[in-house]
Design a protein around this motif. Structure first.
Motif, mmCIF file in Angstrom:
data_model
loop_
_atom_site.group_PDB
_atom_site.id
_atom_site.type_symbol
_atom_site.label_atom_id
_atom_site.label_comp_id
_atom_site.label_asym_id
_atom_site.label_seq_id
_atom_site.Cartn_x
_atom_site.Cartn_y
_atom_site.Cartn_z
ATOM 1 N N ASN A 1 0.872 -1.173 0.000
ATOM 2 C CA ASN A 1 0.000 0.000 0.000
ATOM 3 C C ASN A 1 0.913 1.228 0.000
ATOM 4 O O ASN A 1 1.292 1.749 1.042
ATOM 5 C CB ASN A 1 -0.912 -0.003 1.231
ATOM 6 N N LEU A 2 1.291 1.660 -1.207
ATOM 7 C CA LEU A 2 2.248 2.751 -1.349
ATOM 8 C C LEU A 2 1.724 4.060 -0.778
ATOM 9 O O LEU A 2 2.459 4.833 -0.165
ATOM 10 C CB LEU A 2 2.613 2.945 -2.824
ATOM 11 N N ALA A 3 0.438 4.296 -0.985
ATOM 12 C CA ALA A 3 -0.137 5.570 -0.551
ATOM 13 C C ALA A 3 -0.002 5.769 0.960
ATOM 14 O O ALA A 3 0.189 6.889 1.442
ATOM 15 C CB ALA A 3 -1.607 5.645 -0.962
ATOM 16 N N GLU A 4 -0.097 4.659 1.711
ATOM 17 C CA GLU A 4 -0.028 4.739 3.170
ATOM 18 C C GLU A 4 1.322 4.291 3.721
ATOM 19 O O GLU A 4 1.507 4.236 4.950
ATOM 20 C CB GLU A 4 -1.147 3.880 3.788
ATOM 21 N N SER A 5 2.257 3.920 2.832
ATOM 22 C CA SER A 5 3.583 3.453 3.233
ATOM 23 C C SER A 5 3.486 2.297 4.233
ATOM 24 O O SER A 5 4.095 2.309 5.305
ATOM 25 C CB SER A 5 4.412 4.601 3.845
ATOM 26 N N ARG A 6 2.721 1.282 3.845
ATOM 27 C CA ARG A 6 2.537 0.128 4.726
ATOM 28 C C ARG A 6 2.182 -1.095 3.870
ATOM 29 O O ARG A 6 1.898 -0.994 2.662
ATOM 30 C CB ARG A 6 1.414 0.374 5.728
ATOM 31 N N TYR A 7 2.180 -2.239 4.549
ATOM 32 C CA TYR A 7 1.692 -3.468 3.925
ATOM 33 C C TYR A 7 0.288 -3.764 4.438
ATOM 34 O O TYR A 7 0.000 -3.572 5.630
ATOM 35 C CB TYR A 7 2.617 -4.645 4.243
ATOM 36 N N TYR B 1 13.920 -4.433 6.525
ATOM 37 C CA TYR B 1 12.536 -4.288 6.984
ATOM 38 C C TYR B 1 12.529 -3.815 8.435
ATOM 39 O O TYR B 1 11.770 -2.906 8.806
ATOM 40 C CB TYR B 1 11.810 -5.620 6.852
ATOM 41 N N GLU B 2 13.387 -4.410 9.257
ATOM 42 C CA GLU B 2 13.480 -4.020 10.664
ATOM 43 C C GLU B 2 13.870 -2.548 10.790
ATOM 44 O O GLU B 2 13.273 -1.790 11.574
ATOM 45 C CB GLU B 2 14.508 -4.894 11.379
ATOM 46 N N SER B 3 14.845 -2.131 9.982
ATOM 47 C CA SER B 3 15.305 -0.748 10.048
ATOM 48 C C SER B 3 14.197 0.225 9.664
ATOM 49 O O SER B 3 13.983 1.242 10.333
ATOM 50 C CB SER B 3 16.508 -0.563 9.118
ATOM 51 N N SER C 1 12.329 2.865 12.247
ATOM 52 C CA SER C 1 12.478 4.298 11.991
ATOM 53 C C SER C 1 11.154 4.950 11.580
ATOM 54 O O SER C 1 11.123 6.129 11.242
ATOM 55 C CB SER C 1 13.511 4.519 10.884
ATOM 56 N N PHE C 2 10.087 4.175 11.593
ATOM 57 C CA PHE C 2 8.737 4.644 11.274
ATOM 58 C C PHE C 2 8.552 5.018 9.809
ATOM 59 O O PHE C 2 7.516 5.577 9.433
ATOM 60 C CB PHE C 2 8.312 5.827 12.163
ATOM 61 N N ILE D 1 -5.802 -0.658 12.109
ATOM 62 C CA ILE D 1 -4.608 0.043 11.634
ATOM 63 C C ILE D 1 -4.104 0.957 12.737
ATOM 64 O O ILE D 1 -4.796 1.886 13.160
ATOM 65 C CB ILE D 1 -4.919 0.879 10.373
ATOM 66 N N LYS D 2 -2.910 0.683 13.177
ATOM 67 C CA LYS D 2 -2.309 1.532 14.203
ATOM 68 C C LYS D 2 -1.473 2.615 13.526
ATOM 69 O O LYS D 2 -0.786 2.350 12.555
ATOM 70 C CB LYS D 2 -1.440 0.695 15.138
ATOM 71 N N LYS D 3 -1.528 3.783 14.025
ATOM 72 C CA LYS D 3 -0.791 4.910 13.443
ATOM 73 C C LYS D 3 0.500 5.155 14.209
ATOM 74 O O LYS D 3 0.533 5.074 15.435
ATOM 75 C CB LYS D 3 -1.649 6.186 13.475
ATOM 76 N N LYS D 4 1.553 5.431 13.436
ATOM 77 C CA LYS D 4 2.817 5.803 14.076
ATOM 78 C C LYS D 4 3.347 7.040 13.391
ATOM 79 O O LYS D 4 3.229 7.163 12.180
ATOM 80 C CB LYS D 4 3.845 4.679 13.968
#
Length: 575
Positions: free
Chosen positions: A467-473, A507-509, A513-514, A572-575
């Motif tokens: 999900n590129l728009a939200e920078s998440r999977y 992936y961990e990094s 780093s959010f 969905i948790k926000k960081k």
């Protein structure tokens, strides 16, 4: 059901297959003993066969053939022929489809194998007569020979082979096009064709639910001793069909009918129904099994099943777990090997599950996985590969593909004589990235497997999308236990997330780093994979037996389909 050792049905096919199979196996061994020589000879034969084609003239095939050494031959070939993708061939193939001759190879294709294309347009892969005879024909004989080597009774009963529609249509000049698996089945020896449990017409049913019912209604009546289904997900679907419709099948078998509850065209019914006869004895056997067991699986209705052929590598392992324990203990499960519509790359010859490459049938080149982003990185020859390393293969064939990028990642295993064996790891597009983490499909699969083992929660199906728009999977889970709620799904996803951090330091990094946000977690509807597959196949009319969607992907179209199959709003948790 008893196994009848009929001489004409079992012994004669075995003798014939051992004869032709041993001949081809000896040729393979000779090529693998001297793979370097075999490869250069193969490249010369391919270029010589196509030197007078338009493509061959444009790419200096005749000049390349004047090389005086193996090294010069390859260097000239590399100089005049750049690595290619399917879209590079589409202008040539479009001309071939309209009837032009001598374009990619001498003459015209005898058929086109169809598959999905990266641009959305289907691929029409031309198949030359030379390729059909020397690759499909000879490799099919070796493939069948391997079955009788390990299970001599494979052909003592019927054979169920799940294939795609052999003829989907005709090109402008009248050449047929269709499924490569259908062509392969049609290319087996005549005495094997007689053993198929299903009339060919059933594979022309467009409705996949109806097709699956018809296939199992006909096959469950028979004493099936050989079963080939390239994708294990198809085996799962067929079992689901039995679970849901066994009563209907038993009634059909007892009456010699084909249920009217399914969307089967009348012309297909007219071809198939005369072949069906009342079989009350078999109906009684199946009814007895139904009353005795909670689930009636091949272990019960095909107790004499000798061989099962399917893929066992890459993301197909997800579906293999679903059929564990459903086959008879004696059934020999053989990996089908690494192949695609564009190329029957090789063959599994033993119990190792590793694909033996064919130095005398194709010309191979490889680029290391770690070099895929570098256009100047070197290519490696077949005999230069190192055990344990991963590569992306490029292939040159007798059917008009030259230095063609298979867009797959394979891992090299032990040698077959002096030639490497490989197994499929994943598609190149199974590597996804949002902020540079390069997350691999097999890492995602491993992380989910570890989470299932540590939490005790089991999944019927799962998949992940960028999900590129939200920078998440976005992760989609269908738990076997339908009582699993969003809170438990979130906890499970957190374990997967931690596992991925251990498997992929980038992936961990990015997560720490959010830059990469927490994944969105969605619960799927029941039977989500079946619904997803049916939608795709009914929309694109592709070969169901080879349907292999990525478990981890960046594909907005397929993502939207999966998203529509969610059961609840994501957490969905926000960081």
């Amino acid at each position: 059901m008893t196994l009848k050792n009929n001489f004409s049905q079992r012994i004669l096919p075995n003798l014939a297959l051992r004869l032709v199979g041993s001949i081809e196996s000896r040729r393979l061994r000779r090529a693998c003993i001297m793979p370097r020589t075999a490869q250069m000879n193969t490249l010369r034969r391919i270029l010589d066969a196509a030197k007078d084609s338009e493509y061959g003239k444009e790419h200096h095939f005749s000049e390349i053939l004047e090389a005086n050494s193996e090294r010069e031959l390859y260097e000239l070939y590399q100089q005049y022929n750049k690595p290619s993708e399917f879209e590079d061939y589409r202008p040539y193939i479009n001309r071939m489809l309209s009837g032009e001759e001598n374009i990619l190879f001498k003459g015209k294709p005898v058929l086109y194998a169809t598959t999905s294309g990266s641009t959305g347009d289907p691929k029409f892969v031309p198949i030359s007569q030379l390729y059909l005879d020397n690759v499909y024909g000879k490799m099919s004989r070796m493939w069948l020979y391997n079955y009788v080597r390990y299970r001599p009774n494979t052909f003592a009963g019927s054979v169920l082979a799940i294939v795609g529609k052999q003829i989907e249509g005709h090109t402008q000049d009248g050449t047929i096009y269709g499924s490569v698996s259908g062509f392969t089945q049609n290319n087996v020896p005549g005495f094997i064709k007689k053993l198929f449990s299903t009339p060919v017409a059933l594979f022309n049913i467009e409705d996949y639910s109806a097709r699956n019912y018809a296939l199992m209604r006909v096959s469950i009546e028979r004493n099936v001793t050989g079963f080939v289904a390239p994708n294990p997900s198809t085996i799962v679907e067929l079992q689901n069909t039995v679970d849901k419709w066994l009563d209907e099948m038993i009634d059909d078998i007892g009456n010699g009918t084909l249920s009217r509850k399914f969307n089967i065209p009348e012309e297909i019914r007219a071809e198939v129904e005369p072949l069906l006869k009342p079989n009350p004895e078999r109906a009684y056997e199946l009814r007895a099994l139904q009353s005795q067991y909670e689930q009636v699986t091949p272990r019960r209705f095909w107790p004499n099943l000798q061989t099962l052929g399917s893929w066992k590598c890459g993301n197909t392992q997800i579906y293999l777990r679903k059929i564990e324990g459903t086959m008879p203990d004696k059934t020999f499960h053989m990996e089908l090997g690494y192949f695609a519509t564009e190329c029957r790359f090789g063959l599994v010859t033993d119990e190792s599950n590793e694909t033996v490459l064919m130095p005398h049938m194709h010309y191979y080149e490889f680029k290391r996985e770690k070099d895929l982003g570098n256009p100047d990185a070197p290519f490696y020859q077949l005999y230069e590969l190192k055990e344990g390393e991963r590569y992306c293969p490029y292939v040159t064939t007798f059917s008009g593909l030259y230095r063609y990028n298979m867009n797959d990642i394979v891992q090299v295993s032990s040698a077959y004589f002096n030639a490497p064996r490989v197994h499929m790891v994943q598609k190149v597009n199974g590597i996804v990235s949002i902020t540079g983490e390069k997350l691999y499909e097999d890492q995602f699969i491993k992380a989910v497997d570890q989470a299932q083992a540590s939490t005790g929660l089991k999944l019927s199906y799962y998949t992940g999308y960028v999900n590129l728009a939200e920078s998440r999977y976005d992760w989609y889970f269908e738990f076997t236990d339908r009582k699993v709620d969003q809170k438990k799904a979130d906890a499970f996803a957190a374990v997967v997330d931690e596992n991925l951090k251990k498997l992929n330091i980038e992936y961990e990094s990015k997560r720490n780093s959010f830059r990469l946000k927490d994944p969105a977690v969605y619960l799927l509807q029941a039977n989500a994979f079946d619904k997803f597959k049916e939608y795709i196949l009914n929309r694109n009319h592709r070969d169901a037996s080879r349907f292999k969607p990525n478990v981890l992907a960046q594909d907005e179209g397929k993502h939207a389909i999966i998203h529509s199959l969610r059961e609840k709003i994501a957490s969905i948790k926000k960081k």
